[in-house]
Design an enzyme around this catalytic site. Structure first.
Site, PDB file in Angstrom:
ATOM      1  N   ASP A  34      39.419  21.017  51.351  1.00  9.07           N
ATOM      2  CA  ASP A  34      40.613  21.639  50.782  1.00  9.07           C
ATOM      3  C   ASP A  34      41.868  21.179  51.529  1.00  9.07           C
ATOM      4  O   ASP A  34      41.824  20.965  52.744  1.00  9.07           O
ATOM      5  CB  ASP A  34      40.469  23.174  50.862  1.00  9.07           C
ATOM      6  CG  ASP A  34      41.408  23.879  49.898  1.00  9.07           C
ATOM      7  OD1 ASP A  34      42.113  23.210  49.124  1.00  9.07           O
ATOM      8  OD2 ASP A  34      41.434  25.124  49.931  1.00  9.07           O
ATOM      9  N   ASN A  36      44.159  18.656  50.197  1.00  9.78           N
ATOM     10  CA  ASN A  36      44.679  17.320  49.850  1.00  9.78           C
ATOM     11  C   ASN A  36      46.099  17.413  49.293  1.00  9.78           C
ATOM     12  O   ASN A  36      46.970  16.599  49.609  1.00  9.78           O
ATOM     13  CB  ASN A  36      43.810  16.655  48.777  1.00  9.78           C
ATOM     14  CG  ASN A  36      42.411  16.372  49.246  1.00  9.78           C
ATOM     15  OD1 ASN A  36      42.136  16.384  50.440  1.00  9.78           O
ATOM     16  ND2 ASN A  36      41.511  16.107  48.309  1.00  9.78           N
ATOM     17  N   ARG A  38      48.398  19.826  49.713  1.00  9.55           N
ATOM     18  CA  ARG A  38      49.402  20.190  50.727  1.00  9.55           C
ATOM     19  C   ARG A  38      49.674  19.049  51.701  1.00  9.55           C
ATOM     20  O   ARG A  38      50.783  18.851  52.168  1.00  9.55           O
ATOM     21  CB  ARG A  38      48.946  21.457  51.481  1.00  9.55           C
ATOM     22  CG  ARG A  38      49.346  22.729  50.758  1.00  9.55           C
ATOM     23  CD  ARG A  38      48.545  23.899  51.211  1.00  9.55           C
ATOM     24  NE  ARG A  38      47.187  23.839  50.674  1.00  9.55           N
ATOM     25  CZ  ARG A  38      46.190  24.623  51.071  1.00  9.55           C
ATOM     26  NH1 ARG A  38      46.407  25.515  52.017  1.00  9.55           N
ATOM     27  NH2 ARG A  38      45.011  24.519  50.526  1.00  9.55           N
ATOM     28  N   HIS A  51      44.581  13.140  47.409  1.00  7.27           N
ATOM     29  CA  HIS A  51      43.156  13.042  47.053  1.00  7.27           C
ATOM     30  C   HIS A  51      42.582  11.704  47.513  1.00  7.27           C
ATOM     31  O   HIS A  51      41.451  11.620  47.982  1.00  7.27           O
ATOM     32  CB  HIS A  51      42.974  13.202  45.542  1.00  7.27           C
ATOM     33  CG  HIS A  51      43.286  14.585  45.047  1.00  7.27           C
ATOM     34  ND1 HIS A  51      42.793  15.722  45.640  1.00  7.27           N
ATOM     35  CD2 HIS A  51      44.066  15.021  44.014  1.00  7.27           C
ATOM     36  CE1 HIS A  51      43.229  16.791  44.996  1.00  7.27           C
ATOM     37  NE2 HIS A  51      44.012  16.391  44.014  1.00  7.27           N
ATOM     38  N   SER A  79      35.081  21.519  41.104  1.00  6.13           N
ATOM     39  CA  SER A  79      34.453  22.763  40.646  1.00  6.13           C
ATOM     40  C   SER A  79      34.575  22.888  39.128  1.00  6.13           C
ATOM     41  O   SER A  79      35.357  22.170  38.490  1.00  6.13           O
ATOM     42  CB  SER A  79      35.138  23.960  41.311  1.00  6.13           C
ATOM     43  OG  SER A  79      36.418  24.146  40.737  1.00  6.13           O
ATOM     44  N   GLU A  81      36.038  25.083  37.744  1.00  6.01           N
ATOM     45  CA  GLU A  81      37.406  25.583  37.488  1.00  6.01           C
ATOM     46  C   GLU A  81      38.452  24.469  37.609  1.00  6.01           C
ATOM     47  O   GLU A  81      39.576  24.618  37.123  1.00  6.01           O
ATOM     48  CB  GLU A  81      37.774  26.697  38.483  1.00  6.01           C
ATOM     49  CG  GLU A  81      37.042  28.022  38.248  1.00  6.01           C
ATOM     50  CD  GLU A  81      35.573  27.989  38.647  1.00  6.01           C
ATOM     51  OE1 GLU A  81      35.237  27.277  39.622  1.00  6.01           O
ATOM     52  OE2 GLU A  81      34.747  28.639  37.970  1.00  6.01           O
ATOM     53  N   LEU A 145      20.935  10.345  56.072  1.00 12.18           N
ATOM     54  CA  LEU A 145      21.645  11.543  55.607  1.00 12.18           C
ATOM     55  C   LEU A 145      21.448  11.756  54.104  1.00 12.18           C
ATOM     56  O   LEU A 145      21.533  10.806  53.323  1.00 12.18           O
ATOM     57  CB  LEU A 145      23.147  11.376  55.894  1.00 12.18           C
ATOM     58  CG  LEU A 145      24.048  12.477  55.346  1.00 12.18           C
ATOM     59  CD1 LEU A 145      23.936  13.732  56.202  1.00 12.18           C
ATOM     60  CD2 LEU A 145      25.504  12.022  55.299  1.00 12.18           C
ATOM     61  N   ARG A 202      35.407  25.303  55.880  1.00 10.93           N
ATOM     62  CA  ARG A 202      36.455  25.173  54.856  1.00 10.93           C
ATOM     63  C   ARG A 202      37.749  24.822  55.573  1.00 10.93           C
ATOM     64  O   ARG A 202      38.159  25.504  56.512  1.00 10.93           O
ATOM     65  CB  ARG A 202      36.645  26.454  54.050  1.00 10.93           C
ATOM     66  CG  ARG A 202      37.734  26.248  52.984  1.00 10.93           C
ATOM     67  CD  ARG A 202      37.861  27.381  51.999  1.00 10.93           C
ATOM     68  NE  ARG A 202      38.759  26.980  50.919  1.00 10.93           N
ATOM     69  CZ  ARG A 202      38.720  27.416  49.687  1.00 10.93           C
ATOM     70  NH1 ARG A 202      37.801  28.289  49.336  1.00 10.93           N
ATOM     71  NH2 ARG A 202      39.579  26.988  48.778  1.00 10.93           N
ATOM     72  N   ARG A 208      38.159  31.709  51.640  1.00  7.22           N
ATOM     73  CA  ARG A 208      37.428  32.041  50.406  1.00  7.22           C
ATOM     74  C   ARG A 208      36.230  31.120  50.264  1.00  7.22           C
ATOM     75  O   ARG A 208      36.226  30.023  50.819  1.00  7.22           O
ATOM     76  CB  ARG A 208      38.301  31.752  49.164  1.00  7.22           C
ATOM     77  CG  ARG A 208      39.447  32.641  48.911  1.00  7.22           C
ATOM     78  CD  ARG A 208      40.048  32.298  47.534  1.00  7.22           C
ATOM     79  NE  ARG A 208      40.678  30.984  47.509  1.00  7.22           N
ATOM     80  CZ  ARG A 208      41.909  30.728  47.954  1.00  7.22           C
ATOM     81  NH1 ARG A 208      42.627  31.693  48.473  1.00  7.22           N
ATOM     82  NH2 ARG A 208      42.414  29.510  47.890  1.00  7.22           N
ATOM     83  N   LEU A 209      35.260  31.551  49.426  1.00  9.68           N
ATOM     84  CA  LEU A 209      34.125  30.668  49.131  1.00  9.68           C
ATOM     85  C   LEU A 209      34.295  29.960  47.791  1.00  9.68           C
ATOM     86  O   LEU A 209      33.605  28.983  47.507  1.00  9.68           O
ATOM     87  CB  LEU A 209      32.807  31.455  49.148  1.00  9.68           C
ATOM     88  CG  LEU A 209      32.428  32.033  50.520  1.00  9.68           C
ATOM     89  CD1 LEU A 209      31.120  32.803  50.428  1.00  9.68           C
ATOM     90  CD2 LEU A 209      32.300  30.928  51.570  1.00  9.68           C
ATOM     91  N   SER A 210      35.212  30.445  46.958  1.00 11.85           N
ATOM     92  CA  SER A 210      35.552  29.777  45.704  1.00 11.85           C
ATOM     93  C   SER A 210      34.345  29.355  44.867  1.00 11.85           C
ATOM     94  O   SER A 210      34.263  28.218  44.409  1.00 11.85           O
ATOM     95  CB  SER A 210      36.435  28.552  45.986  1.00 11.85           C
ATOM     96  OG  SER A 210      37.613  28.946  46.631  1.00 11.85           O
TER      97      SER A 210
END
Ligand code: FPP
Length: 254
Positions: A34, A36, A38, A51, A79, A81, A145, A202, A208-210
């Site tokens: 989270d 990008n 700003r 981004h 997401s 959303e 990984l 985060r 938040r977990l969003s």
């Protein structure tokens, strides 16, 4: 508290590496990428460049996790959303994703990294869907990984679909309702076969977990910090692991 400032301080990356107990690494780290937008705003440049920088950071962090022996990294890249964002931003994110997948074999696949997408990919552009199928297949035998990218992912819809699939299986006699345990429920999620995250990070100072991995994060250690995702570095990751290793995980016990 600013965890990263506390640990990074005057420590070099080597100092931080030496503070880690490699026998107790978190097996699975999840990250909500989270900040990008700003990051770009601070520089008075278009959000899309934030981004783009975020995608570069992602590649760097993926390589570093692989290098230090993390087994699973799950990142929230898009997401259910996020479709509400302006079309140009969604298009720019899809373009970045395409570039990331195009370069995967060359950059990450060669490093033994295995990729797996979590989410309903049917809503993504066709070329991206094809690319996903290809990179998942190409990297399926890799043993380094496990990189899970959550795309068009939402935790509530994931659980709702699991409930519907279980209902169908009960109706068809494939499973009996008394047999449904937490383990069996987990097998109906996108994360089937993947251990729950040990640590969630985060960035950007949001608490938040969003709608991210709500079932899977039940006992996960949470770390929130102000750093904006494009500024996240190897040092931040090492600090997060040091902080995680100082915690006492009780899983409901004493
Ligand atoms: C949140 O920042 C970030 C996203 C919604 C997308 C994350 C995407 C990337 C890191 C790059 C592309 C991903 C791949 C897999 C190549 P934000 O836009 O919500 O930032 P803000 O809250 O500061 O506006």
């Amino acid at each position: 508290m600013n965890i990263f400032k506390k640990f990074i301080g005057s420590n070099s990356i080597e100092d931080l590496k030496n503070k880690i107990d490699y026998k107790r690494l978190p097996v699975h780290i999840a990250i909500i990428l989270d900040g990008n937008g700003r990051w770009a705003k601070k520089r008075r440049i278009p959000r899309n460049l934030g981004h783009r920088e975020g995608a570069k950071t992602l590649e760097k962090v993926v390589l570093f996790c692989n290098e230090i022996g993390i087994k699973y990294l799950t990142v929230y890249a898009f997401s259910t959303e996020n479709w509400k964002r302006p079309k140009e931003e969604v298009d720019a994110l899809m373009k970045l994703l395409k570039e990331f997948l195009d370069g995967f074999q060359e950059h990450l696949g060669k490093k033994n990294i295995k990729i797996n997408i979590l989410g309903d990919i049917r809503a993504l552009p066709h070329d991206i869907q094809n690319e996903i199928i290809m990179v998942e297949k190409f990297s399926s035998k890799n043993s380094g990984l496990n990189l899970n990218i959550a795309l068009n992912y939402g935790s509530r819809i994931e659980m709702l679909n699991a409930v519907k699939d279980i209902a169908v299986d009960i109706r068809n006699g494939r499973i009996n309702e008394d047999e449904i345990t937490e383990e069996i429920f987990s097998d109906y999620l996108y994360t089937k076969g993947i251990p729950d995250p040990d640590l969630l990070i985060r960035t950007s100072g949001e608490y938040r977990l969003s709608n991210f991995l709500l079932w899977q994060l039940a006992y996960t250690e949470l770390l929130f910090d102000k750093v904006l995702w494009p500024d996240f570095s190897e040092e931040h990751l090492l600090s997060a692991i040091i902080d995680y290793q100082k915690r006492n995980r009780r899983f409901g016990g004493i």
